[in-house]
Scaffold this active site. Structure first.
Site, mmCIF file in Angstrom:
data_model
loop_
_atom_site.group_PDB
_atom_site.id
_atom_site.type_symbol
_atom_site.label_atom_id
_atom_site.label_comp_id
_atom_site.label_asym_id
_atom_site.label_seq_id
_atom_site.Cartn_x
_atom_site.Cartn_y
_atom_site.Cartn_z
ATOM 1 N N GLY A 228 65.245 39.328 39.576
ATOM 2 C CA GLY A 228 66.081 38.140 39.437
ATOM 3 C C GLY A 228 67.446 38.498 38.880
ATOM 4 O O GLY A 228 68.097 39.439 39.361
ATOM 5 N N ALA A 229 67.849 37.776 37.820
ATOM 6 C CA ALA A 229 69.191 37.972 37.254
ATOM 7 C C ALA A 229 69.365 39.359 36.645
ATOM 8 O O ALA A 229 70.492 39.783 36.347
ATOM 9 C CB ALA A 229 69.440 36.913 36.187
ATOM 10 N N GLY A 231 68.638 42.111 38.245
ATOM 11 C CA GLY A 231 68.921 43.067 39.308
ATOM 12 C C GLY A 231 67.657 43.565 39.969
ATOM 13 O O GLY A 231 66.713 42.799 40.189
ATOM 14 N N GLY A 257 64.508 37.045 47.069
ATOM 15 C CA GLY A 257 63.729 38.283 47.239
ATOM 16 C C GLY A 257 63.638 38.677 48.711
ATOM 17 O O GLY A 257 63.707 39.868 49.052
ATOM 18 N N ASP A 258 63.515 37.700 49.587
ATOM 19 C CA ASP A 258 63.425 37.988 51.025
ATOM 20 C C ASP A 258 64.741 38.610 51.515
ATOM 21 O O ASP A 258 64.743 39.551 52.313
ATOM 22 C CB ASP A 258 63.152 36.708 51.823
ATOM 23 C CG ASP A 258 62.013 35.899 51.227
ATOM 24 O OD1 ASP A 258 61.178 36.498 50.533
ATOM 25 O OD2 ASP A 258 61.976 34.679 51.449
HETATM 26 O O1 F1X Z 1 53.563 30.892 49.846
HETATM 27 P P1 F1X Z 1 54.452 32.093 50.037
HETATM 28 O O2 F1X Z 1 54.387 32.589 51.458
HETATM 29 O O3 F1X Z 1 54.261 33.151 49.009
HETATM 30 O O4 F1X Z 1 55.939 31.586 49.793
HETATM 31 C C1 F1X Z 1 56.529 30.682 50.670
HETATM 32 C C2 F1X Z 1 57.983 30.542 50.326
HETATM 33 O O5 F1X Z 1 58.166 30.074 48.979
HETATM 34 O O6 F1X Z 1 58.593 31.822 50.417
HETATM 35 C C3 F1X Z 1 59.935 31.692 50.851
HETATM 36 C C4 F1X Z 1 60.869 32.163 49.802
HETATM 37 O O7 F1X Z 1 60.582 33.475 49.441
HETATM 38 C C5 F1X Z 1 60.130 30.229 51.226
HETATM 39 O O8 F1X Z 1 60.811 30.127 52.435
HETATM 40 C C6 F1X Z 1 58.733 29.668 51.298
HETATM 41 O O9 F1X Z 1 58.651 28.301 51.009
#
Ligand code: F1X
Length: 313
Positions: A228-229, A231, A257-258
């Site tokens: 997160g903040a 790094g 994170g994605d």
């Molecule tokens: O339930 P998961 O799959 O762990 O998380 C889903 C989710 O929070 O992950 C993404 C953000 O990282 C969002 O697009 C989505 O709503």
């Protein structure tokens, strides 16, 4: 070419409040938005926006309203027809950048549907450089779903199999690390703590790297640990690096994170060394956090501020 798999996509609804969330009260919202979400979809959106060829594999029922949100995301997709509909997840954000997230479990996949999703990943990943398996697993998939998918891809493509990155949590992550040996994992602080059976909340970068070394390189090729903040850290067989984020105004942390993972994979695809891979990961994560809802950053959204990277002992 890069392939992502989102076994549990979600229609992400974001409600933006003009003040901090008051639990138990009625509040008027300032605005709202909807985005096609789910971790692999978000990774694919950032990679596609950067001009790299990318296919997003996902289960999707015929006539699911999620298709309209996907159309707006303008992604190249490989859809597996299933019976259940995509879940809707809710995020609530406030002007201070505080994000509250409520995630549903998702519709159950039958055993046949699980097999069809794995077959689709195998077919889509022919000739790919990276395969990103991301997000929670829907009911019915089984905790070993990602392990099964990785084995199927590696068996089908042999030496030409893509490098595999996994971003998940809980038992699915434990199974991947125990039996899959992914090329990269992307835990956040909570996920690394759970995986290593310790807490890293107050640990410094060196201590976090040491904890990651209990997994890397024996059970995963590398770990991109997002904090997160604070790094992020990259730990691989050849060393460990830490990076601090540039100054930004946080709007919504959903998908940060994605986007970090997308930045890492983009840099790796372009042949960058570890410090540059980590730097681009942190810049992409910061960019995502400065955008509303689950928006994936394009290169023009990347912050211009410095991202110092230091090599850890
Ligand atoms: O339930 P998961 O799959 O762990 O998380 C889903 C989710 O929070 O992950 C993404 C953000 O990282 C969002 O697009 C989505 O709503």
């Amino acid at each position: 070419m890069i392939v992502t798999l989102t076994a549990n996509p979600s229609l992400d609804r974001t409600v933006m409040l003009p003040a901090a969330l008051q639990v138990g009260d009625v509040q008027s919202a300032a605005s709202a938005r909807e985005d096609a979400g789910g971790k692999g979809i978000n990774v694919a959106r950032a990679i596609t926006a950067a001009g790299e060829e990318c296919t997003a594999v996902l289960p999707l029922a015929i006539g699911d309203p999620f298709a309209a949100a996907l159309r707006e995301a303008a992604l190249h997709t490989h859809r597996v027809a299933v019976a259940g509909h995509v879940r809707a997840n809710l995020a609530i954000t406030d002007p201070a950048g505080v994000t509250t997230k409520l995630n549903l479990p998702g519709a159950e996949l039958s055993a046949d549907e699980v097999g069809a999703v794995i077959d689709a990943v195998v077919a889509a990943s022919a000739g790919a450089r990276w395969l990103v398996l991301a997000g929670s697993l829907p009911p019915g998939a089984g905790d070993d779903f990602y392990v099964r998918a990785m084995r199927a891809v590696r068996t089908a493509h042999g030496d030409a199999a893509p490098l595999i990155a996994v971003d998940t949590s809980g038992p699915a992550l434990t199974a991947v690390v125990a039996d899959g040996r992914p090329d990269l994992i992307k835990p956040n602080d909570d996920e690394l703590s759970e995986l290593a059976g310790t807490t890293i909340e107050h640990a410094d970068a060196g201590a976090i790297a040491d904890i990651a070394r209990s997994i890397v390189p024996a059970r995963a090729g590398a770990a991109l640990v997002t904090l997160g903040a604070r790094g992020a850290l990259l730990v691989e067989g050849g060393g460990a690096w830490a990076a601090s984020p540039p100054p930004i105004q946080v709007v919504s942390t959903v998908g940060a994170g994605d986007s970090s993972l997308a930045g890492y994979v983009l840099a790796a695809t372009r042949g960058a060394g570890p410090d540059e891979r980590l730097r681009l990961a942190v810049r992409y994560g910061a960019a995502a956090a400065s955008l509303p809802g689950t928006q994936a950053p394009a290169p023009a959204d990347l912050p211009t501020g410095d991202v110092p990277v230091t090599r850890l002992a």
